[in-house]
Design an enzyme around this catalytic site. Sequence first.
Site, mmCIF file in Angstrom:
data_model
loop_
_atom_site.group_PDB
_atom_site.id
_atom_site.type_symbol
_atom_site.label_atom_id
_atom_site.label_comp_id
_atom_site.label_asym_id
_atom_site.label_seq_id
_atom_site.Cartn_x
_atom_site.Cartn_y
_atom_site.Cartn_z
ATOM 1 N N CYS A 112 82.617 43.578 -30.726
ATOM 2 C CA CYS A 112 81.896 43.418 -29.457
ATOM 3 C C CYS A 112 80.594 42.729 -29.827
ATOM 4 O O CYS A 112 79.709 43.344 -30.401
ATOM 5 C CB CYS A 112 81.634 44.751 -28.771
ATOM 6 S SG CYS A 112 80.571 44.562 -27.318
ATOM 7 N N CYS A 126 77.289 44.121 -27.465
ATOM 8 C CA CYS A 126 76.717 45.474 -27.380
ATOM 9 C C CYS A 126 77.539 46.550 -28.083
ATOM 10 O O CYS A 126 77.357 47.729 -27.828
ATOM 11 C CB CYS A 126 76.491 45.861 -25.928
ATOM 12 S SG CYS A 126 77.975 45.809 -24.944
ATOM 13 N N SER A 127 78.458 46.165 -28.959
ATOM 14 C CA SER A 127 79.191 47.170 -29.744
ATOM 15 C C SER A 127 80.080 48.094 -28.921
ATOM 16 O O SER A 127 80.232 49.268 -29.238
ATOM 17 C CB SER A 127 78.223 48.012 -30.591
ATOM 18 O OG SER A 127 77.324 47.189 -31.279
ATOM 19 N N CYS A 128 80.669 47.555 -27.843
ATOM 20 C CA CYS A 128 81.682 48.330 -27.111
ATOM 21 C C CYS A 128 82.820 48.673 -28.070
ATOM 22 O O CYS A 128 83.108 47.911 -28.993
ATOM 23 C CB CYS A 128 82.261 47.512 -25.963
ATOM 24 S SG CYS A 128 81.081 47.159 -24.663
#
Lengths: 195, 118
Positions: A101, A104-106
């Site tokens: 991601c 945002c590091s989903c």
Amino acid sequence: MSHEHETDPRAIRAEALETLLTEQGLVTPEAIDGILRHYEQDVGPMNGARVVARAWTDPAYRERLLADGYSAIAELGFGGPQGEHLVVVENTPQVHNVVVCTLCSCYPWPVLGLPPAWYKDPSYRSRIVREPRKVLSEFGLELPEEVEVRVWDSSAEIRYMVLPEQPASLAGLGEEELAAHIDRDAMIGVAKVGP
Amino acid sequence: MSEGGAAKGAEQVLPQDGPGAPPRSNGELVFAEPWESRIFGITLALHGQDRFEWPEFQARLIEAIARHEAEIGEGEYQYYACWLEAFRSLATDKGWLDAKALAQLESELADRPAGHDH
């Protein structure tokens, strides 16, 4: 109890938020503790490993998983935030998938738990898109030239999980035995399932 | 093959220890500090009450991460600091708490004497 008060401004900000939201009756410390316990004890890569093991042993389940990840993981009792729009992408001898991601590091929490630090790191997030083969080789995964690498960037509400290939060495094992061999990195796509 | 290969390459992309290290097994501490877990839990508690749609938070998180990455240079990347900032802005925009009261409490907490008994 006696303890040193936090002087880290971020810890203070978090404490102030919890205090005021608790006063407003919007949260309770117990509810927060319960959520954290849930993520510490019940949610993690062992869930995804069960999903993969089922897909390897049950072709009809595999089809359902690839068609509608959310409904298929719900069959095994998994669900919750960040799993609502789960897309499972399948590795084959011709195609290797890897998940990131960039913004945002989903991450697909219900099947993999919370992401490891390296998944959130700016260098992984930018480099896996730009030079996936190089980054994968740095993880110890060398892919033959002829294998196509597909990088899946979580966007909006879609979360991805990789369905790894079942190694020939694991042929004939039952679901539980298989699950013990399937680790998080293989389901992100930075590793293969080992023998 | 000369020394290096895959292992040396991995050192170049990510540190071998510390918060950016690539884990080699499934077990990992995901929160470095207690406040990180508290703000995570608070966010999920309110989301679980349907008080906001996830993309409302996500948009703020993306902005906070972009700002943070533009500022840190060689400094340490702090994912949950971005999360905290995103949640704080969501909480005040949603009117869950009063921004002035929040600032005042933060100031009071920062001024507490260290090692206070309670």
